[in-house]
Scaffold this active site. Sequence first.
Site, PDB file in Angstrom:
ATOM      1  N   GLY A 192     -31.257 -20.571  17.695  1.00  0.00           N
ATOM      2  CA  GLY A 192     -30.402 -21.294  16.767  1.00  0.00           C
ATOM      3  C   GLY A 192     -29.053 -20.626  16.635  1.00  0.00           C
ATOM      4  O   GLY A 192     -28.743 -19.642  17.316  1.00  0.00           O
ATOM      5  N   ASP A 216     -31.986 -27.535   3.647  1.00  0.00           N
ATOM      6  CA  ASP A 216     -31.910 -27.769   5.090  1.00  0.00           C
ATOM      7  C   ASP A 216     -33.137 -28.558   5.561  1.00  0.00           C
ATOM      8  O   ASP A 216     -33.789 -28.200   6.544  1.00  0.00           O
ATOM      9  CB  ASP A 216     -31.809 -26.446   5.845  1.00  0.00           C
ATOM     10  CG  ASP A 216     -31.190 -26.613   7.232  1.00  0.00           C
ATOM     11  OD1 ASP A 216     -30.571 -27.671   7.474  1.00  0.00           O
ATOM     12  OD2 ASP A 216     -31.327 -25.708   8.061  1.00  0.00           O
TER      13      ASP A 216
END
Length: 668
Positions: free
Chosen positions: A357, A475
């Site tokens: 990520g 998120d």
Amino acid sequence: MLLKTCLFLLLLFCFFLHQNLASSHGFLFNGFLGTNLTLQGLATITPTGLLMLTNATKQVTGRAFHPSKFSFRNPSNGHIFSFSTTFAFGVVSVDPQLSGHGIFFVISPTEDFSCATGSQYLGLFNLSNNGSPSNHLFAVELDTILNPEFLDVNDNHVGIDIDGLRSFNSSPAGYYSDDDQLSFRNLTLRSGRMMQVWVDYDGEETRLDVTLAPVPMVKPRKPLLSSKIDLAGVLMDSMFVGFTSTNGPFLTSHYVLGWSFNVNGTAKALDYSLLPPLPAARSSSGRWKLFYILLPLASAMFAVMAIAGALLINWRKAKYAEELEEWEIDYSPHRFSYKELHRATGGFREAELLGIGGFGRVYKGVLPSSKSEIAVKRVLSSPESRQGMREFVAEVVSLGRLCHRNLVPLLGYCRRKGELLLVYRYMRNSSLDRLLHDSGKPVLGWAARMKIIKGVAAALLYLHQDWDQVVVHRDVKASNVLLDEEFNARLGDFGLARLYDHGSDLKSSRVVGTMGYLAPELARTGKSSTATDVFAFGTFVLEVVCGRRPVISGEEEQVVLVDWVVENWRKGAIAETRDTRMGEEDELEEVELVLKIGLLCSHPLPAARPSMRQTVRYLEKEEPMPELSPANMSFSVFALLHNDGFDDYLMPFPSPATASSVTSSSIE
């Protein structure tokens, strides 16, 4: 000839009926071959028909439950039915002086103990929920470990446990002779001998009796434990029955040889002639002989190894060096050593890499001590202040107390030099994002997608309203929804999550999250809330139903999924936005309902969005949805956010610590 064949089949049927007899009120298992038990952890059925909960392996847990629930409560008066069970067991240790944690007979409202801790907490509880009345758990323990914190009487006792491991009543293991009921005969649970337990609850008298005896002795008239206890406040209407066992550092095998259970009646007697044999304890004398033979050679090699070891000490200290400041002492139970995580992941080798990520990498690992599978996120950090890092770690530890079947458990953290490591429980079926958007993965059907949507909704309801504090995830997205062995949804990656007390507001901060899931008001206020989580959930719902990402990249422009669904709704074709790969045509009414729920949650006005409790009720069809019109939903989120200065993909993480910036990666 035909008559003889029929007679043989009839006799064979009667034999199996006698060996494994089950009904809606009870069952009888003389051995476990052919039984349909739910097995977890290390539990297995051996070829000889033994139910083996653990083998001679360190730090393992095994559970076995009857697959069907039993009704324990009389609906007419609310009283608990009488029930009875008996089972034969054996505890076989490599060292007869040391043993694992014993065997527990359990009556539980659930088979899911994913939040439980092994070893000391028997795979049933953890530090935060041990003793909580919300557990609704009843157990009879055959305990071979002395735990002073639970007020154990010794390291060889039988106890009655309610909702925790501090026994309601307990006694050293043994039985009272029928010839002289004042004469107590000791039994050693870890002796490797076959023994039998009887547990009898009288619902009218509210009395519980527990009796222990060696096999094949008949049941003693005087029970080992007899307690006046009303289980009406403990047992729920329907419950699972089963066993659990754990090993600590000692090599022990825990076996159940036969089991009988009945509600509103006496458990049927076990037939000892049909029980499988109990394995003999493995002798360790051969190991000691080998030890004495090798001792002189080992002594000669010791000097050489000592020299080599001295040279390695400094190198290993540098390799595994990590920071540990005084303020972290309070959080030490939640801190993993870097050495432990390094070994678990094979030195963070590429073969264990699960994903990359924007702020770090995620690796799969197996903890050497417990053999538990974990996922470790390595986050590069440059903390702006020690105070900021302290606040962040405090929140990590707080989030570690979350316990819900639809959350990925955050197990702890590690700090080392310029990086922060977050440790999660590993989920075998990876992320939902991969199943939705990777053409090489199997297509999820509508029933599976509905189950996932409901699971994430239940997780957010727990975070927003049902936990001690309010948790804003910040998120919510498909790549942060992981799937366990049974494809249950688990919401993970709490790197951006924030906590605050019920009734208070989260302070404003720089905007974080992922483009397509960000609520419009974040551009103006920078203030995350439960309503912004609801918006992200609404987008997530549309993504799951439609099989399309939140921002659809076209040849000329980018289209927001919400706008695309609204436009099709305006044309009277909202059901046509569903993922056609699913193939189901008979679920269109439910698909349309879920799409409208997703749009309602994604409403541009925060006040118009439902709470997660209302959303769950809509999904469960317990409450009708309010009337909606596509005219009231028309807006362009992507254009609004872009004009307000949002980055096209991710927003940076705020102070106090860039160390927790994990917006674009997820634990898989």
